[in-house]
Scaffold this motif. Structure first.
Motif, PDB file in Angstrom:
ATOM      1  N   VAL A  48     -67.114  -8.861 -27.838  1.00  0.00           N
ATOM      2  CA  VAL A  48     -66.078  -8.690 -28.668  1.00  0.00           C
ATOM      3  C   VAL A  48     -64.908  -9.136 -28.097  1.00  0.00           C
ATOM      4  CG1 VAL A  48     -64.627  -7.497 -30.388  1.00  0.00           C
ATOM      5  CG2 VAL A  48     -67.020  -7.321 -30.597  1.00  0.00           C
ATOM      6  N   SER A  49     -64.574  -8.570 -26.874  1.00  0.00           N
ATOM      7  CA  SER A  49     -63.284  -8.869 -26.187  1.00  0.00           C
ATOM      8  C   SER A  49     -63.126 -10.555 -25.808  1.00  0.00           C
ATOM      9  CB  SER A  49     -63.301  -7.987 -24.850  1.00  0.00           C
ATOM     10  OG  SER A  49     -63.086  -6.715 -25.076  1.00  0.00           O
ATOM     11  N   ALA A  50     -64.380 -11.106 -25.159  1.00  0.00           N
ATOM     12  CA  ALA A  50     -64.287 -12.246 -24.905  1.00  0.00           C
ATOM     13  C   ALA A  50     -64.219 -13.183 -25.992  1.00  0.00           C
ATOM     14  CB  ALA A  50     -66.050 -12.470 -24.273  1.00  0.00           C
ATOM     15  N   GLY A  51     -64.984 -12.980 -27.498  1.00  0.00           N
ATOM     16  CA  GLY A  51     -64.624 -13.569 -28.372  1.00  0.00           C
ATOM     17  C   GLY A  51     -63.162 -13.738 -28.683  1.00  0.00           C
ATOM     18  N   THR A  52     -62.502 -12.381 -28.598  1.00  0.00           N
ATOM     19  CA  THR A  52     -61.129 -12.610 -29.219  1.00  0.00           C
ATOM     20  C   THR A  52     -60.357 -13.428 -27.918  1.00  0.00           C
ATOM     21  OG1 THR A  52     -61.452 -10.227 -30.038  1.00  0.00           O
ATOM     22  CG2 THR A  52     -59.182 -10.935 -29.412  1.00  0.00           C
ATOM     23  N   ALA A 103     -72.512  -9.283 -29.859  1.00  0.00           N
ATOM     24  CA  ALA A 103     -72.362  -7.986 -29.827  1.00  0.00           C
ATOM     25  C   ALA A 103     -73.572  -7.376 -30.857  1.00  0.00           C
ATOM     26  CB  ALA A 103     -71.089  -7.288 -30.559  1.00  0.00           C
ATOM     27  N   ASN A 104     -73.990  -8.333 -31.913  1.00  0.00           N
ATOM     28  CA  ASN A 104     -75.145  -7.801 -32.911  1.00  0.00           C
ATOM     29  C   ASN A 104     -76.398  -7.748 -32.115  1.00  0.00           C
ATOM     30  OD1 ASN A 104     -74.975  -7.666 -35.978  1.00  0.00           O
ATOM     31  ND2 ASN A 104     -77.052  -8.606 -35.326  1.00  0.00           N
ATOM     32  N   THR A 105     -76.481  -8.307 -30.723  1.00  0.00           N
ATOM     33  CA  THR A 105     -77.698  -7.947 -30.305  1.00  0.00           C
ATOM     34  C   THR A 105     -77.708  -6.451 -29.901  1.00  0.00           C
ATOM     35  OG1 THR A 105     -77.832 -10.139 -29.342  1.00  0.00           O
ATOM     36  CG2 THR A 105     -78.993  -8.523 -27.930  1.00  0.00           C
ATOM     37  N   GLY A 106     -76.642  -6.036 -29.302  1.00  0.00           N
ATOM     38  CA  GLY A 106     -76.452  -4.503 -29.066  1.00  0.00           C
ATOM     39  C   GLY A 106     -76.966  -3.696 -30.288  1.00  0.00           C
ATOM     40  N   TYR A 107     -76.199  -4.095 -31.571  1.00  0.00           N
ATOM     41  CA  TYR A 107     -76.706  -3.477 -32.868  1.00  0.00           C
ATOM     42  C   TYR A 107     -78.096  -3.554 -33.351  1.00  0.00           C
ATOM     43  CZ  TYR A 107     -71.835  -2.538 -33.855  1.00  0.00           C
ATOM     44  OH  TYR A 107     -70.374  -2.046 -33.813  1.00  0.00           O
TER      45      TYR A 107
END
Length: 357
Positions: A126-130, A314-318
């Motif tokens: 999420v940080s990298a995407g931001t 991040a969805n892979t983690g979810y």
């Protein structure tokens, strides 16, 4: 009031008999389980260059042999995880394999490490995407943290709605990202072959570089291996596949490995040939896209899809975190609440815990 808001955000409760409808086909599984691995193409090559550039711009040619080493490691991982898929068709990945072959303590080390890894995957992705968004729109740079938190909340809610629904939505950005990078690599190579790119932007492969050491090259290799993050997710999430689950998971794993190899190789080659150096404010992919297309529609399309896949990685983690938590809860190492399915038949306690962490 609370119930109405919950229904609005998450949707109507599903019956247990509808569980089969929540299984993934290969197309959706490739999108939802490979987003972490494929997104690493956006930062893996850059990590190699960050280490090499400490020796000077001339040392960037070492990125080519280092990339070959990373590809060999990728092949070994894909073949290994393919064996694990058929040997352990109920999922669990490294935790189950370590527990059954090396003992419980090793299993717990693997399981605990993966739980932390998935938390960090969400945070870093999420940080990298931001960062990718604020690279294209510098005025937003001061709002990085707030933007990242909003994305975490959105992805958490999306996963609480069920794995099939989240996969249906996430498939489009993932495949758009793959398309965007293939266009970038294809046009970049065409420009090189047609002589539109000067051949003096890079140092020839094999040029002696003062100060180079085995330790530094290994450090660059280790940094570049961050491009392999998320490769294990498919072997952890076999229960999410439609039957025959092991066969579908194995085919999806091979497809992911092939795409990752092509994209990673292409970005490393273009970064080397264009003589790209890491920049604190502009990513390597952004620099390659700007040199190839200029700051036009294609540049913003590439930046937009890159930002999307970095966030959605991040969805892979979810997907994997709740299933790993179920295995640990079955062995009574974490609370039983992680075994309970929510209204949408996902392991909602695992999803909420990951979002909060």
């Amino acid at each position: 009031m609370v119930s109405s808001v919950k229904r609005l955000l998450i949707g109507r409760p599903l019956k247990s008999t509808e569980l089969g409808e929540q299984k993934l086909n290969k197309t959706k599984a490739l999108a939802i389980l490979s987003s972490d691995a494929l997104s690493s193409v956006a930062y893996g090559p850059e990590q190699i260059l960050i280490v090499l550039v400490t020796l000077g711009v001339a040392a960037i040619w070492y990125s080519i042999p280092i990339a070959i080493g990373v590809l060999l490691l990728l092949i070994a991982l894909i073949l290994s995880y393919r064996q694990i898929i058929f040997a352990y068709p109920h999922g669990g990945g490294a935790y189950v394999v370590s527990k059954e072959n090396l003992g419980m303590n090793y299993g717990l080390i693997s399981g605990g490490s993966l739980l932390v890894d998935y938390i960090l995957t969400v945070a870093v992705s999420v940080s990298a995407g931001t960062d990718a968004i604020t690279s294209a729109f510098p005025a937003l740079h001061d709002h990085n943290v707030g933007i990242a938190i909003i994305f975490v909340l959105l992805i958490t809610i999306l996963n609480l709605r069920g794995v099939t629904e989240s996969a249906s939505i996430l498939a489009y950005p993932v495949y758009l990202f793959v398309l965007a990078l293939f266009i970038l690599i294809g046009v970049g190579i065409f420009n090189i072959v047609s002589g539109q790119v000067p051949n003096n932007l890079h140092t020839p492969v094999g040029t002696p570089i003062a100060g180079v050491s085995l330790f530094l090259l290994l450090r660059a290799f280790a940094s570049g291996s961050s491009a392999l993050t998320g490769v294990e997710a498919i072997s952890n999430a076999i229960p999410n596949f439609k039957n025959p689950a092991p066969n579908n998971a194995a085919k999806t794993l091979l497809a992911m490995g092939g795409l990752l190899a092509l994209l990673f190789t292409g970005i490393v080659f273009l970064a080397y040939y264009y003589g790209i150096t890491p920049n604190e404010k502009v990513t390597v992919v952004s620099q390659i896209a700007e040199q190839t297309f200029g700051r036009n529609f294609m540049y913003f399309f590439i930046q937009g899809t890159t930002a999307l896949i970095l966030i959605l990685a991040a969805n892979t983690g979810y997907t994997a975190f709740p299933l790993l938590a179920v295995n640990l809860a079955n062995d009574k190492f974490i609370p039983r609440m992680f075994k309970i399915r929510g209204d949408r038949l996902g392991y909602s306690n695992g999803i909420i815990t990951l979002g909060l962490a």
